[in-house]
Write a protein that holds these residues in place. Structure first.
Motif, mmCIF file in Angstrom:
data_model
loop_
_atom_site.group_PDB
_atom_site.id
_atom_site.type_symbol
_atom_site.label_atom_id
_atom_site.label_comp_id
_atom_site.label_asym_id
_atom_site.label_seq_id
_atom_site.Cartn_x
_atom_site.Cartn_y
_atom_site.Cartn_z
ATOM 1 N N ALA A 72 1.032 -28.022 -3.654
ATOM 2 C CA ALA A 72 0.916 -27.644 -2.244
ATOM 3 C C ALA A 72 1.399 -28.799 -1.374
ATOM 4 N N HIS A 73 2.052 -28.450 -0.276
ATOM 5 C CA HIS A 73 2.572 -29.410 0.688
ATOM 6 C C HIS A 73 2.089 -28.956 2.057
ATOM 7 N N ALA A 74 1.469 -29.851 2.828
ATOM 8 C CA ALA A 74 0.963 -29.506 4.158
ATOM 9 C C ALA A 74 1.501 -30.499 5.181
ATOM 10 N N LEU A 131 -6.417 -23.008 -5.268
ATOM 11 C CA LEU A 131 -7.044 -22.020 -6.146
ATOM 12 C C LEU A 131 -6.064 -20.903 -6.465
ATOM 13 N N ARG A 132 -6.192 -20.338 -7.672
ATOM 14 C CA ARG A 132 -5.487 -19.105 -8.039
ATOM 15 C C ARG A 132 -6.522 -17.988 -8.033
ATOM 16 N N ARG A 133 -6.250 -16.926 -7.271
ATOM 17 C CA ARG A 133 -7.182 -15.796 -7.193
ATOM 18 C C ARG A 133 -6.394 -14.496 -7.097
ATOM 19 N N ASP A 134 -6.577 -13.617 -8.064
ATOM 20 C CA ASP A 134 -6.005 -12.266 -8.014
ATOM 21 C C ASP A 134 -4.513 -12.262 -7.695
ATOM 22 N N GLY A 135 -3.751 -13.110 -8.367
ATOM 23 C CA GLY A 135 -2.311 -13.160 -8.173
ATOM 24 C C GLY A 135 -1.868 -13.917 -6.932
ATOM 25 N N ARG A 136 -2.807 -14.508 -6.218
ATOM 26 C CA ARG A 136 -2.493 -15.268 -5.002
ATOM 27 C C ARG A 136 -2.771 -16.740 -5.238
ATOM 28 N N ILE A 137 -2.158 -17.579 -4.427
ATOM 29 C CA ILE A 137 -2.476 -19.005 -4.406
ATOM 30 C C ILE A 137 -3.111 -19.284 -3.055
ATOM 31 N N LEU A 138 -4.281 -19.909 -3.086
ATOM 32 C CA LEU A 138 -5.002 -20.272 -1.874
ATOM 33 C C LEU A 138 -5.028 -21.789 -1.754
ATOM 34 N N VAL A 139 -4.742 -22.285 -0.567
ATOM 35 C CA VAL A 139 -4.725 -23.727 -0.309
ATOM 36 C C VAL A 139 -5.654 -24.002 0.859
ATOM 37 N N TRP A 159 -5.010 -21.196 3.537
ATOM 38 C CA TRP A 159 -3.658 -20.657 3.604
ATOM 39 C C TRP A 159 -3.414 -19.889 2.312
ATOM 40 N N GLU A 160 -2.512 -18.893 2.343
ATOM 41 C CA GLU A 160 -2.297 -18.055 1.162
ATOM 42 C C GLU A 160 -0.832 -17.710 0.982
#
Length: 95
Positions: free
Chosen positions: A78-80, A22-30, A66-67
């Motif tokens: 994303a890579h986990a 997800l993209r939220r408020d300038g951040r990337i959330l995984v 994760w952010e």
């Protein structure tokens, strides 16, 4: 009851799972999970031609999230990794 050895053995054959990006408020959330533990999550940002613009180490939040905060706009992947080194990859598909 499952022993620690059996759990580690089972984890070694299963990669982590990336559920969403997800993209939220300038951040990337995984959101990523694993049988035992997700050891790390990185995010790559690429341009429309596939050129790597940025490689970020995401920081763990609560639950399975994760952010990271990118400096560039572009295609997000994303890579986990889990503890045994199994890797999962998921590219963000934007509407």
């Amino acid at each position: 009851m499952i022993s620690a050895y059996n759990m580690a053995l089972a984890d070694s054959s299963h990669p982590p799972v990336i559920h969403r990006i997800l993209r939220r408020d300038g951040r990337i959330l995984v959101q990523a999970s694993d049988d035992v533990l997700v050891a790390k999550v990185n995010v790559s940002v690429s341009d429309e031609h596939g050129k790597l613009l940025e490689w970020l180490e995401a920081l763990p939040l609560e639950d399975d999230w994760w952010e990271c905060v990118p400096q560039w706009e572009g295609r997000i992947t994303a890579h986990a990794w889990d503890i045994p080194g199994n890797k999962a990859r998921l590219e963000m598909v934007e509407p």
